[in-house]
Design an enzyme around this catalytic site. Structure first.
Site: not given
Ligand code: PGA
Length: 244
Positions: A9, A11, A94, A96, A164, A170, A201
């Protein structure tokens, strides 16, 4: 989708030039059989570039989309537009989108239905916040997020789940193997036919223990998917652990 699945992903990262360089490196360093386990979700602006660089060797996802076929929805992108670009799947729900952009469960449900009804595959994200986990509400929250799935009927086979935990995305805080096993076990009990990815992460130095869980069918990777060598290490570790 082919499992184990390693989904990147990106982003809001990667210009078309950066995406092109990444894809060239990826295809040069990974054999075709391994590439078939990879999915990349570029920003909308780099989808066409990634699709033409990878020419079918890797699955491609969008990071979101609208449920209507067209209309007065400024800033939105339809499933038909994504299919036109060669997209195979869409990430829906997601954290976010849910927490930073305040997408309600109702809106997320509409998006999910729109995706699977269009024939695209959905990577449907669920996960609790730290406060929800600490107050013992993890499974209530997940249950509410899973509510649209039984109503999808036969289109349910177009869904891949991604667990998640919001507090692990993140932040560098990866969920423990016990926490992942507990949630994935519950998700598999509830939807035995669905594959479940872990996200939050994930890095090359923690993927081995995560991927060794039989209830983990792959990973959704954010930050660590932006550097091709780190992403390659995650793919290779996973394929070894899963015996592919
Ligand atoms: P990250 O993000 O690996 O940077 O924690 C995962 C995601 O948001 O899908």
């Amino acid at each position: 989708m082919k499992y184990p699945l390693l989904a990147a992903n990106w982003k809001m990262n990667m210009t078309r030039d950066q995406a092109r360089t990444f894809c060239r490196d990826l295809t040069a360093k990974l054999d075709p059989a391994s590439l078939s386990h990879v999915l990349i979700a570029p920003p909308y602006t780099a989808i066409e570039t990634v699709a033409s660089c990878l020419s079918g060797s890797v699955r491609i996802a969008a990071q979101n989309c609208h449920f209507a076929p067209n209309g007065a929805f400024t800033g939105e992108i339809s499933t038909g537009m994504l299919i036109d670009l060669g997209v195979n799947a869409v990430i829906i729900g997601h954290s976010e989108r849910r927490h930073v952009f305040h997408e309600s469960q109702d809106l997320v449900t509409h998006r999910l239905r729109g995706v699977v009804e269009s024939g695209l595959h959905a990577i449907y994200c669920v996960g609790e916040t730290l406060e929800e986990r600490e107050s013992g509400r993890t499974f209530d929250v997940l249950e509410a997020q899973l509510e649209p799935l039984p109503n999808l009927g036969s289109a349910l086979d177009k869904v891949t789940l991604a667990y998640e935990p919001v507090w692990a995305i993140g932040t560098g805080k990866v969920a423990s193997v016990e926490q992942i096993a507990e949630v994935h076990g519950r998700l598999k009990e509830r939807f035995s036919s669905l594959a479940v990815l872990y996200g939050g992460s994930v890095k090359s130095d923690n993927i081995r223990s995560i991927a060794s869980l039989s209830s983990v069918d792959g990973a959704l990777i954010g930050g660590a998917s932006l550097k091709v060598d780190e992403f390659l290490a995650i793919i290779r570790e996973t394929l070894i652990v899963k015996g592919v």
